[in-house]
Design a protein around this motif. Structure first.
Motif, PDB file in Angstrom:
ATOM      1  N   VAL A  97      19.869 -12.304  -3.483  1.00 43.95           N
ATOM      2  CA  VAL A  97      19.222 -11.899  -2.230  1.00 43.95           C
ATOM      3  C   VAL A  97      18.515 -10.564  -2.399  1.00 43.95           C
ATOM      4  N   PHE A  98      19.185  -9.589  -3.001  1.00 48.37           N
ATOM      5  CA  PHE A  98      18.610  -8.248  -3.108  1.00 48.37           C
ATOM      6  C   PHE A  98      17.658  -8.107  -4.284  1.00 48.37           C
ATOM      7  N   GLY A  99      17.699  -9.021  -5.220  1.00 45.63           N
ATOM      8  CA  GLY A  99      16.651  -9.120  -6.210  1.00 45.63           C
ATOM      9  C   GLY A  99      16.769  -8.231  -7.425  1.00 45.63           C
ATOM     10  N   PRO A 100      15.801  -8.352  -8.330  1.00 44.04           N
ATOM     11  CA  PRO A 100      15.870  -7.655  -9.623  1.00 44.04           C
ATOM     12  C   PRO A 100      15.695  -6.153  -9.541  1.00 44.04           C
ATOM     13  N   SER A 101      15.157  -5.641  -8.430  1.00 44.05           N
ATOM     14  CA  SER A 101      14.980  -4.188  -8.303  1.00 44.05           C
ATOM     15  C   SER A 101      16.202  -3.494  -7.726  1.00 44.05           C
ATOM     16  N   ALA A 102      17.184  -4.272  -7.277  1.00 46.06           N
ATOM     17  CA  ALA A 102      18.385  -3.677  -6.687  1.00 46.06           C
ATOM     18  C   ALA A 102      19.149  -2.863  -7.726  1.00 46.06           C
ATOM     19  N   GLU A 103      19.683  -1.732  -7.278  1.00 44.56           N
ATOM     20  CA  GLU A 103      20.490  -0.871  -8.141  1.00 44.56           C
ATOM     21  C   GLU A 103      21.924  -0.871  -7.621  1.00 44.56           C
ATOM     22  N   TRP A 104      22.877  -1.020  -8.548  1.00 40.64           N
ATOM     23  CA  TRP A 104      24.286  -1.157  -8.197  1.00 40.64           C
ATOM     24  C   TRP A 104      25.057   0.043  -8.739  1.00 40.64           C
ATOM     25  N   VAL A 105      25.670   0.784  -7.849  1.00 37.27           N
ATOM     26  CA  VAL A 105      26.413   1.986  -8.217  1.00 37.27           C
ATOM     27  C   VAL A 105      27.896   1.724  -7.978  1.00 37.27           C
ATOM     28  N   VAL A 106      28.684   1.690  -9.042  1.00 37.33           N
ATOM     29  CA  VAL A 106      30.112   1.389  -8.947  1.00 37.33           C
ATOM     30  C   VAL A 106      30.907   2.686  -9.061  1.00 37.33           C
ATOM     31  N   ALA A 107      31.723   2.968  -8.042  1.00 41.27           N
ATOM     32  CA  ALA A 107      32.570   4.160  -8.039  1.00 41.27           C
ATOM     33  C   ALA A 107      34.014   3.750  -8.325  1.00 41.27           C
ATOM     34  N   VAL A 108      34.663   4.465  -9.247  1.00 47.60           N
ATOM     35  CA  VAL A 108      36.027   4.132  -9.658  1.00 47.60           C
ATOM     36  C   VAL A 108      36.927   5.349  -9.463  1.00 47.60           C
ATOM     37  N   ARG A 109      38.054   5.126  -8.795  1.00 42.79           N
ATOM     38  CA  ARG A 109      39.031   6.194  -8.579  1.00 42.79           C
ATOM     39  C   ARG A 109      40.393   5.725  -9.062  1.00 42.79           C
ATOM     40  N   HIS A 110      41.214   6.656  -9.487  1.00 43.33           N
ATOM     41  CA  HIS A 110      42.566   6.315  -9.915  1.00 43.33           C
ATOM     42  C   HIS A 110      43.321   5.702  -8.736  1.00 43.33           C
ATOM     43  N   PRO A 111      44.031   4.579  -8.945  1.00 50.65           N
ATOM     44  CA  PRO A 111      44.700   3.920  -7.814  1.00 50.65           C
ATOM     45  C   PRO A 111      45.729   4.793  -7.110  1.00 50.65           C
ATOM     46  N   ALA A 112      46.410   5.650  -7.837  1.00 49.77           N
ATOM     47  CA  ALA A 112      47.407   6.511  -7.197  1.00 49.77           C
ATOM     48  C   ALA A 112      46.740   7.485  -6.238  1.00 49.77           C
ATOM     49  N   ALA A 113      45.617   8.065  -6.651  1.00 52.46           N
ATOM     50  CA  ALA A 113      44.900   9.006  -5.792  1.00 52.46           C
ATOM     51  C   ALA A 113      44.292   8.290  -4.589  1.00 52.46           C
ATOM     52  N   ALA A 114      43.752   7.105  -4.808  1.00 56.49           N
ATOM     53  CA  ALA A 114      43.156   6.342  -3.713  1.00 56.49           C
ATOM     54  C   ALA A 114      44.213   5.947  -2.691  1.00 56.49           C
ATOM     55  N   CYS A 115      45.384   5.548  -3.158  1.00 60.19           N
ATOM     56  CA  CYS A 115      46.451   5.144  -2.252  1.00 60.19           C
ATOM     57  C   CYS A 115      46.976   6.332  -1.460  1.00 60.19           C
ATOM     58  N   LEU A 116      47.119   7.467  -2.102  1.00 63.57           N
ATOM     59  CA  LEU A 116      47.566   8.667  -1.385  1.00 63.57           C
ATOM     60  C   LEU A 116      46.577   9.029  -0.287  1.00 63.57           C
ATOM     61  N   SER A 117      45.289   8.923  -0.579  1.00 69.05           N
ATOM     62  CA  SER A 117      44.262   9.188   0.425  1.00 69.05           C
ATOM     63  C   SER A 117      44.361   8.194   1.579  1.00 69.05           C
ATOM     64  N   LEU A 118      44.620   6.925   1.262  1.00 66.76           N
ATOM     65  CA  LEU A 118      44.782   5.901   2.291  1.00 66.76           C
ATOM     66  C   LEU A 118      45.960   6.228   3.198  1.00 66.76           C
ATOM     67  N   VAL A 119      47.075   6.599   2.613  1.00 65.65           N
ATOM     68  CA  VAL A 119      48.275   6.932   3.391  1.00 65.65           C
ATOM     69  C   VAL A 119      47.986   8.089   4.342  1.00 65.65           C
ATOM     70  N   GLU A 120      47.322   9.112   3.844  1.00 66.65           N
ATOM     71  CA  GLU A 120      47.018  10.276   4.680  1.00 66.65           C
ATOM     72  C   GLU A 120      46.117   9.907   5.847  1.00 66.65           C
ATOM     73  N   LYS A 121      45.073   9.120   5.590  1.00 64.88           N
ATOM     74  CA  LYS A 121      44.135   8.753   6.645  1.00 64.88           C
ATOM     75  C   LYS A 121      44.735   7.753   7.627  1.00 64.88           C
TER      76      LYS A 121
END
Length: 401
Positions: free
Chosen positions: A235-259
């Protein structure tokens, strides 16, 4: 609404229901007709047309979704029946205005183009717009990246509702059907229709945006797009740019708990989610055949780590990586995020400096056992990504613990 989708190649919407046999004969081409009642607009699109028309029947959240300090978890409506009734009323009233009717019919028409594989439509889209898709699990910095990309292309993110810019819209899932407001809806239909709605919204919000590098550039946070990656890539075609962000699961989960308001009283994962992200975790287990009741017997991080692992596995195997020459992987760290974003500010001539990324490195101090527990999942994901010729940023994500 009287508009409906006709599944005839490269034709616009029509009203009706069953197969049309009025032109019966050996050379007749049957037309498949469906009433729009079988394709109700989503709550997100109803909210959009409600705001675009100025009716404002529905409450609109004015909280800055891009603010790293004040952002909060979104709660599901307390009364679903009341929410559904108000949403339908808002959509109906909007449709009886010139703007609302124009936007709604446009969304249905694009839906028809996507359903029938209209190559004329897709060709026009791909030569007019460039999409920048930020792919990440929640609490991985995707909102910050998306907000800064809007700034880089000259858009004020505060003028764009969270439903347009943010996580779960258009919806997508590995399941064939999914409950939505009491309806058991086929996910392909839901995904395609909401994509048509989102494209309509994008054209509206960016209607005065100038072309940059020959294309109108439209960023979008794309958390759920991994579940139907081949569809979204086409759908978005050949000009689409994909930016993948990766975070450590422990840090992401701690952030989830806080929020989410803190750790649960018993340290277990809640059977009844407090936010959309906790629902994502439960849904991930459900996809593997594990009930919410069983998940609620697990330690919070054990339950979350499964979602994190599955998310990054699906990202690799479900089509996002394959042959994608416009893929950029960023580790959750100010050096990588800010450097990439400043490149985009320069690239698109915004004349602005990237706003600082706020990182609270306290995971090792507060939950070191989560860090240790994560290693097996990290190693497995890294090996899987490597098999698709994509390097997993193992060392870099450890710098933001």
């Amino acid at each position: 609404m009287s508009s409906a989708i006709m599944a005839h190649q490269q034709q616009p919407a029509h009203a009706g229901h069953s197969v049309d046999e009025s032109n019966a004969g050996s050379d007749a081409v049957p037309e498949l007709r469906f009433p729009a009642t079988l394709f109700p607009v989503s709550a997100a699109f109803a909210s959009f047309v409600d705001q675009a028309t100025g009716n404002r029947i529905l409450p609109h959240d004015d909280v800055d979704w891009g603010d790293q300090i004040t952002e909060r978890m979104r709660q599901t409506p307390r009364s679903m029946s009341d929410f559904v009734a108000k949403t339908r009323a808002a959509a109906t009233q909007a449709f009886h205005t010139d703007i609302g009717r124009h936007l709604t019919v446009k969304a249905y028409t694009i839906f028809g183009h996507l359903l029938t594989g209209n190559t004329t439509f897709s060709g026009q889209l791909h030569t007019h717009d460039r999409f920048m898709l930020v792919v990440s699990a929640p609490r991985h910095g995707g909102s910050y990246l998306t907000k800064e990309l809007y700034r880089a292309v000259g858009m004020d993110h505060r003028q764009l509702p969270a439903t347009f810019a943010h996580d779960g819209y258009p919806d997508a899932s590995l399941r064939w059907t999914k409950q939505d407001f009491g309806q058991n809806l086929p996910m392909p239909k839901r995904t395609i229709q909401q994509t048509a709605e989102w494209l309509t919204m994008a054209d509206w919000f960016f209607r005065e945006a100038p072309k940059r590098e020959g294309l109108r550039t439209i960023p979008k946070k794309a958390t759920k797009m991994i579940y139907a990656a081949p569809f979204f890539r086409e759908v978005f075609g050949p000009s689409a740019e994909w930016v993948v962000a990766v975070r450590h699961p422990a840090a992401a989960c701690l952030s989830l708990v806080e929020k989410a308001g803190g750790m649960t009283n018993d340290g277990k994962f809640p059977q009844f989610p407090r936010s959309a992200i906790e629902q994502y975790v439960l849904s991930s287990w459900a996809d593997d055949g594990i009930s919410a009741q069983d998940v609620a017997r697990m330690d919070y991080f054990t339950a979350y780590l499964h979602y994190w692992m599955r998310y990054h596995q699906i990202m690799a195997v479900n089509g996002l990586f394959s042959g994608n020459k416009r893929l950029r992987v960023l580790a959750y760290h100010p050096d990588q995020f800010e450097s990439y974003l400043q490149e985009q500010h320069i690239r698109f001539g915004s004349g602005q400096q990237v706003e600082p990324m706020h990182v609270h490195s306290k995971t090792m101090q507060e939950v070191p056992h989560w860090v240790a527990q994560s290693q097996k999942a990290l190693d497995g994901v890294a090996a899987l990504w490597e098999s698709y010729q994509v390097a997993f940023p193992m060392e870099a994500i450890a710098l933001a613990l």
